[in-house]
Design a protein around this motif. Structure first.
Motif, PDB file in Angstrom:
ATOM      1  N   VAL B 191       0.842  -1.205   0.000  1.00  0.00           N
ATOM      2  CA  VAL B 191       0.000   0.000   0.000  1.00  0.00           C
ATOM      3  C   VAL B 191       0.877   1.255   0.000  1.00  0.00           C
ATOM      4  CG1 VAL B 191      -1.629   1.335   1.400  1.00  0.00           C
ATOM      5  CG2 VAL B 191      -2.006  -1.077   1.036  1.00  0.00           C
ATOM      6  N   PHE B 192       1.936   1.205   0.797  1.00  0.00           N
ATOM      7  CA  PHE B 192       2.820   2.366   0.881  1.00  0.00           C
ATOM      8  C   PHE B 192       3.470   2.649  -0.476  1.00  0.00           C
ATOM      9  CE2 PHE B 192       6.033   5.259   2.236  1.00  0.00           C
ATOM     10  CZ  PHE B 192       5.483   5.871   3.342  1.00  0.00           C
ATOM     11  N   LEU B 193       3.952   1.571  -1.115  1.00  0.00           N
ATOM     12  CA  LEU B 193       4.611   1.753  -2.410  1.00  0.00           C
ATOM     13  C   LEU B 193       3.614   2.219  -3.464  1.00  0.00           C
ATOM     14  CD1 LEU B 193       7.166  -1.185  -2.644  1.00  0.00           C
ATOM     15  CD2 LEU B 193       7.467   1.126  -1.826  1.00  0.00           C
ATOM     16  N   LEU B 194       2.409   1.676  -3.416  1.00  0.00           N
ATOM     17  CA  LEU B 194       1.366   2.100  -4.365  1.00  0.00           C
ATOM     18  C   LEU B 194       1.071   3.592  -4.185  1.00  0.00           C
ATOM     19  CD1 LEU B 194      -0.788   1.106  -6.474  1.00  0.00           C
ATOM     20  CD2 LEU B 194      -2.359   0.883  -4.560  1.00  0.00           C
ATOM     21  N   GLY B 195       0.903   4.000  -2.937  1.00  0.00           N
ATOM     22  CA  GLY B 195       0.624   5.408  -2.636  1.00  0.00           C
ATOM     23  C   GLY B 195       1.784   6.299  -3.067  1.00  0.00           C
ATOM     24  N   ALA B 196       3.016   5.819  -2.826  1.00  0.00           N
ATOM     25  CA  ALA B 196       4.201   6.599  -3.178  1.00  0.00           C
ATOM     26  C   ALA B 196       4.324   6.727  -4.695  1.00  0.00           C
ATOM     27  CB  ALA B 196       5.442   5.924  -2.596  1.00  0.00           C
ATOM     28  N   ALA B 197       4.038   5.634  -5.407  1.00  0.00           N
ATOM     29  CA  ALA B 197       4.121   5.658  -6.875  1.00  0.00           C
ATOM     30  C   ALA B 197       3.076   6.624  -7.441  1.00  0.00           C
ATOM     31  CB  ALA B 197       3.904   4.256  -7.424  1.00  0.00           C
ATOM     32  N   MET B 198       1.876   6.624  -6.860  1.00  0.00           N
ATOM     33  CA  MET B 198       0.835   7.544  -7.336  1.00  0.00           C
ATOM     34  C   MET B 198       1.229   8.997  -7.063  1.00  0.00           C
ATOM     35  SD  MET B 198      -2.883   5.822  -6.795  1.00  0.00           S
ATOM     36  CE  MET B 198      -2.777   5.639  -5.056  1.00  0.00           C
ATOM     37  N   ALA B 199       1.893   9.223  -5.927  1.00  0.00           N
ATOM     38  CA  ALA B 199       2.354  10.582  -5.612  1.00  0.00           C
ATOM     39  C   ALA B 199       3.385  11.028  -6.649  1.00  0.00           C
ATOM     40  CB  ALA B 199       2.954  10.616  -4.206  1.00  0.00           C
ATOM     41  N   GLY B 200       4.300  10.100  -7.012  1.00  0.00           N
ATOM     42  CA  GLY B 200       5.306  10.409  -8.037  1.00  0.00           C
ATOM     43  C   GLY B 200       4.643  10.737  -9.372  1.00  0.00           C
ATOM     44  N   LEU B 201       3.648   9.936  -9.734  1.00  0.00           N
ATOM     45  CA  LEU B 201       2.916  10.163 -10.987  1.00  0.00           C
ATOM     46  C   LEU B 201       2.250  11.544 -10.974  1.00  0.00           C
ATOM     47  CD1 LEU B 201       1.571   9.173 -13.649  1.00  0.00           C
ATOM     48  CD2 LEU B 201      -0.223   8.149 -12.245  1.00  0.00           C
ATOM     49  N   SER B 202       1.619  11.854  -9.848  1.00  0.00           N
ATOM     50  CA  SER B 202       0.960  13.149  -9.708  1.00  0.00           C
ATOM     51  C   SER B 202       1.962  14.284  -9.877  1.00  0.00           C
ATOM     52  CB  SER B 202       0.296  13.206  -8.325  1.00  0.00           C
ATOM     53  OG  SER B 202      -0.256  14.454  -8.101  1.00  0.00           O
ATOM     54  N   GLY B 203       3.170  14.065  -9.325  1.00  0.00           N
ATOM     55  CA  GLY B 203       4.219  15.084  -9.400  1.00  0.00           C
ATOM     56  C   GLY B 203       4.582  15.431 -10.833  1.00  0.00           C
ATOM     57  N   ILE B 204       4.868  14.417 -11.640  1.00  0.00           N
ATOM     58  CA  ILE B 204       5.291  14.733 -13.022  1.00  0.00           C
ATOM     59  C   ILE B 204       4.131  15.338 -13.817  1.00  0.00           C
ATOM     60  CG2 ILE B 204       4.913  12.387 -13.921  1.00  0.00           C
ATOM     61  CD1 ILE B 204       7.190  13.045 -15.913  1.00  0.00           C
ATOM     62  N   LEU B 205       2.912  14.902 -13.529  1.00  0.00           N
ATOM     63  CA  LEU B 205       1.769  15.461 -14.264  1.00  0.00           C
ATOM     64  C   LEU B 205       1.605  16.948 -13.956  1.00  0.00           C
ATOM     65  CD1 LEU B 205      -0.935  12.636 -14.012  1.00  0.00           C
ATOM     66  CD2 LEU B 205       0.563  13.167 -15.925  1.00  0.00           C
ATOM     67  N   LEU B 206       1.987  17.343 -12.739  1.00  0.00           N
ATOM     68  CA  LEU B 206       1.868  18.757 -12.374  1.00  0.00           C
ATOM     69  C   LEU B 206       2.813  19.645 -13.200  1.00  0.00           C
ATOM     70  CD1 LEU B 206       0.806  20.955 -10.232  1.00  0.00           C
ATOM     71  CD2 LEU B 206       3.060  20.636  -9.209  1.00  0.00           C
ATOM     72  N   GLY B 207       4.025  19.105 -13.491  1.00  0.00           N
ATOM     73  CA  GLY B 207       5.043  19.902 -14.171  1.00  0.00           C
ATOM     74  C   GLY B 207       4.503  20.671 -15.382  1.00  0.00           C
ATOM     75  N   PRO B 208       4.132  19.973 -16.455  1.00  0.00           N
ATOM     76  CA  PRO B 208       3.644  20.685 -17.643  1.00  0.00           C
ATOM     77  C   PRO B 208       2.309  21.408 -17.398  1.00  0.00           C
ATOM     78  CG  PRO B 208       4.271  18.427 -18.170  1.00  0.00           C
ATOM     79  CD  PRO B 208       4.248  18.529 -16.681  1.00  0.00           C
ATOM     80  N   TYR B 209       1.587  21.006 -16.359  1.00  0.00           N
ATOM     81  CA  TYR B 209       0.301  21.650 -16.048  1.00  0.00           C
ATOM     82  C   TYR B 209       0.522  23.065 -15.503  1.00  0.00           C
ATOM     83  CZ  TYR B 209      -4.317  22.252 -13.835  1.00  0.00           C
ATOM     84  OH  TYR B 209      -5.557  22.712 -13.446  1.00  0.00           O
ATOM     85  N   SER B 210       1.477  23.190 -14.552  1.00  0.00           N
ATOM     86  CA  SER B 210       1.727  24.517 -13.985  1.00  0.00           C
ATOM     87  C   SER B 210       2.823  25.251 -14.756  1.00  0.00           C
ATOM     88  CB  SER B 210       2.116  24.397 -12.503  1.00  0.00           C
ATOM     89  OG  SER B 210       3.374  23.788 -12.402  1.00  0.00           O
ATOM     90  N   GLY B 211       3.624  24.499 -15.500  1.00  0.00           N
ATOM     91  CA  GLY B 211       4.673  25.121 -16.325  1.00  0.00           C
ATOM     92  C   GLY B 211       6.010  25.271 -15.629  1.00  0.00           C
ATOM     93  N   VAL B 212       5.992  25.319 -14.292  1.00  0.00           N
ATOM     94  CA  VAL B 212       7.256  25.435 -13.544  1.00  0.00           C
ATOM     95  C   VAL B 212       7.230  24.537 -12.312  1.00  0.00           C
ATOM     96  CG1 VAL B 212       7.957  27.779 -14.188  1.00  0.00           C
ATOM     97  CG2 VAL B 212       6.340  27.437 -12.318  1.00  0.00           C
ATOM     98  N   LEU B 213       8.436  24.133 -11.904  1.00  0.00           N
ATOM     99  CA  LEU B 213       8.570  23.352 -10.659  1.00  0.00           C
ATOM    100  C   LEU B 213       9.484  24.118  -9.711  1.00  0.00           C
ATOM    101  CD1 LEU B 213       9.246  19.722 -11.973  1.00  0.00           C
ATOM    102  CD2 LEU B 213       7.102  20.646 -11.098  1.00  0.00           C
ATOM    103  N   TYR B 214       9.195  24.035  -8.448  1.00  0.00           N
ATOM    104  CA  TYR B 214      10.081  24.594  -7.421  1.00  0.00           C
ATOM    105  C   TYR B 214       9.945  23.703  -6.182  1.00  0.00           C
ATOM    106  CZ  TYR B 214       5.524  26.719  -6.483  1.00  0.00           C
ATOM    107  OH  TYR B 214       4.177  26.898  -6.292  1.00  0.00           O
ATOM    108  N   ALA B 215      10.941  23.756  -5.302  1.00  0.00           N
ATOM    109  CA  ALA B 215      11.036  22.779  -4.208  1.00  0.00           C
ATOM    110  C   ALA B 215       9.872  22.854  -3.218  1.00  0.00           C
ATOM    111  CB  ALA B 215      12.356  22.963  -3.470  1.00  0.00           C
ATOM    112  N   GLU B 216       9.207  23.989  -3.152  1.00  0.00           N
ATOM    113  CA  GLU B 216       8.133  24.145  -2.151  1.00  0.00           C
ATOM    114  C   GLU B 216       6.817  23.489  -2.560  1.00  0.00           C
ATOM    115  OE1 GLU B 216      10.218  26.646  -3.026  1.00  0.00           O
ATOM    116  OE2 GLU B 216      11.353  26.466  -1.160  1.00  0.00           O
ATOM    117  N   ILE B 217       6.721  23.028  -3.813  1.00  0.00           N
ATOM    118  CA  ILE B 217       5.433  22.430  -4.239  1.00  0.00           C
ATOM    119  C   ILE B 217       5.105  21.178  -3.424  1.00  0.00           C
ATOM    120  CG2 ILE B 217       5.259  23.305  -6.628  1.00  0.00           C
ATOM    121  CD1 ILE B 217       6.376  20.481  -7.443  1.00  0.00           C
ATOM    122  N   GLY B 218       6.150  20.502  -2.923  1.00  0.00           N
ATOM    123  CA  GLY B 218       5.908  19.287  -2.132  1.00  0.00           C
ATOM    124  C   GLY B 218       5.054  19.596  -0.917  1.00  0.00           C
ATOM    125  N   LEU B 219       5.473  20.629  -0.176  1.00  0.00           N
ATOM    126  CA  LEU B 219       4.746  20.991   1.041  1.00  0.00           C
ATOM    127  C   LEU B 219       3.368  21.571   0.685  1.00  0.00           C
ATOM    128  CD1 LEU B 219       5.356  20.799   4.013  1.00  0.00           C
ATOM    129  CD2 LEU B 219       6.190  23.144   3.976  1.00  0.00           C
TER     130      LEU B 219
END
Lengths: 234, 290
Positions: B191-219
């Protein structure tokens, strides 16, 4: 032949020293009954066998091999089924799903066993798609017993199956355990002496966390003094 | 009307992104009773690792796989070294996972630098379709499609497979699952790995959606995911999906019509829902009592 041997086990729950030297044996094909007053340590004894209340001293052997250092799931996979006092039903899962979680295999033997169980407990078939939380107390008990019996376990630990049930349901549950007795060994914790004496072969009395008496159930039935002293039955 | 539909689609896309992050979080809390404040770090590392590989190879698919892998690998390390020692202790979980969140956030700056990183959708997801006056941006529809597929997959896994039933059973009674011969720790890890993998997937999808990445997006997104989990009901995947869409859509409308209070809308929504349903939209009543 001894299937399970519990030798001088001691168990702490938090700071409380609950078991202070419980010993007993379960022989293959028999129903061994653990008797005693409320709080004597019967439930903790079963939980200790399952590894849910780890022992601090003593030895538990199953088929002559020590099991007391194993995690619960490995103890279960040795062929020991467990019906806890609170039945342990997954309330948000249907009867079918409760059974599926328990089924380790889906082979012909297991399916035959399932068929046999559903004949024994027709209520489970009727409410097959109903969530566990909506079952009556008796139906939950049947489901809990069925779940522990679906795999070809050699030993069943059943904790107070009659607790809180109407007499007519108690009779039904008792009959089912009697039928299972032909296929598996049972260790039963029971307050209802009538029920215990009807299906039990051997008894052990636990008092204040220690085994204080043991013998054939037939002997206990006739020993009024012992029943009065440890079980409060006049 | 077209404006409203446009905002709705934008909100749905944001909601799906948050759902991908929140689904793992709600399962981790429901099954493992773990408050993982470092979940946003998995999202962050997924975003950076995925966008980095996408930039190197120009393959968005490889980037997605890298993001999933980054989320899962860091998730595995997090579970083994940070979370395992604090099982059963919420205060310690909050403190140590918040610490891990901060450290992992800073590590991103060490590896990829402190500057903003640009991210563009791949060629095949650039542009839009036009229906009448309505403009449908391809990348947003892609996010909605991915979120829908993942949601359907999760529902199938949880309701139709023995593993999923075991996860649901474990949420209710871990001890009994163990007594039925199932190694609950292995289920936890899955379950932990599944949740972590989905979080990673969500992360990359955000990139082109918002256009920029910065370290504070995690929090930032981690907190948003927690709000969604609380609104949806801790442990409920469907609850999280509904809550994520609510948060995404309401946020999009608020940003358009009343931008001054856009930031407060999520908190307000959480407040209103918790007043009437302390257990969240689809959470169990027992959870609220504890």
């Amino acid at each position: 032949m001894t299937l399970l041997k519990v030798d001088a086990i001691e168990t702490y729950l938090g700071q409380y020293h609950i078991l202070q030297g419980v010993s007993f044996e379960a022989k293959k094909g028999e129903v061994t009954v653990l008797l005693g007053r409320n709080g004597a340590g019967k439930t903790t004894t079963l939980r200790s066998v399952m590894g849910l209340a780890p022992i601090s001293d003593g030895v538990i052997t199953y088929n002559n091999k020590p099991i007391h250092k194993l995690p619960t799931y490995k103890i279960s996979n040795k062929g020991i089924g467990f019906v806890p006092e609170d039945q342990g039903i997954f309330n948000d899962l249907t009867v079918e799903e409760n059974m599926k979680v328990a089924m380790k295999k889906k082979d012909d033997v297991t399916m035959e066993r399932l068929e046999w169980i559903l004949k024994l407990f027709p209520d489970l078939k009727t409410f097959w798609h109903k969530k566990g939380g909506y079952l009556s107390g008796g139906q939950k008990q049947m489901l809990s017993i069925a779940r522990s019996y679906i795999n070809s376990n050699d030993l069943l630990l059943i904790d107070e199956p009659s607790k809180g049930l109407a007499p007519i349901i108690v009779e039904k549950v008792m009959r089912s355990i009697q039928e299972m007795k032909e296929k598996t060994t049972v260790i039963l914790v029971e307050q209802n002496f009538m029920m215990a004496s009807m299906i039990g072969d051997r008894f052990y009395i636990i008092d204040d966390g220690k085994t204080v008496h043991s013998g054939d159930m037939k002997e206990l039935k006739e020993d009024e003094q012992l029943k009065k002293q440890y079980l409060g039955i006049a | 009307m077209d404006v409203i539909l446009g905002i709705l689609i934008n909100g749905l896309a944001t909601g799906m992104l948050i759902f991908l992050l929140a689904a793992g979080l709600t399962l981790i809390f429901g099954l493992m009773d773990v408050l993982n404040f470092a979940h946003g770090a998995l999202f962050l590392w997924g975003a950076y690792a995925g966008i980095w590989l996408y930039g190197q190879t120009e393959s968005f698919i490889l980037g997605i796989l890298a993001a999933i892998a980054a989320g899962a690998i860091i998730g595995a390390l997090l579970e083994k070294f940070i979370i395992t020692p604090v099982y059963g202790n919420h205060v310690r979980q909050i403190l140590i996972t918040l610490g891990a969140m901060l450290v992992l956030g800073e590590l991103v700056k060490v590896v990829w630098g402190p500057n903003l990183i640009q991210a563009q959708p791949p060629e095949w997801l650039k542009g839009s379709w036009e229906f009448g006056g309505l403009i449908l941006i391809k990348y947003r529809l892609f996010i909605i499609a991915v979120g829908t597929v993942v949601f359907a997959g999760l529902l199938f896994l949880l309701n139709k497979t023995r593993l999923g039933m075991t996860v649901r059973a474990g949420v209710m009674n871990k001890e009994m699952v163990e007594a039925l011969g199932i190694n609950i720790k292995r289920v936890f890890l899955f379950v932990f790995l599944l949740g972590a993998a989905m979080a990673g997937l969500s992360g990359i999808l955000l990139g082109p959606y918002s256009g920029v990445l910065y370290a504070e997006i995690g929090l930032e997104y981690g907190i948003l995911a927690f709000i969604v989990v609380i609104i949806g009901g801790m442990g409920s995947v469907t609850g999280s999906a509904i809550a994520a869409i609510l948060v995404g859509v309401l946020g999009a409308f608020a940003a358009y019509y009343v931008p001054d209070i856009a930031m407060a809308v999520n908190m307000l929504l959480m407040l209103i829902i918790l007043i009437f349903r302390p257990q969240g939209l689809l959470g169990m009543k027992e959870a609220a009592k504890q």
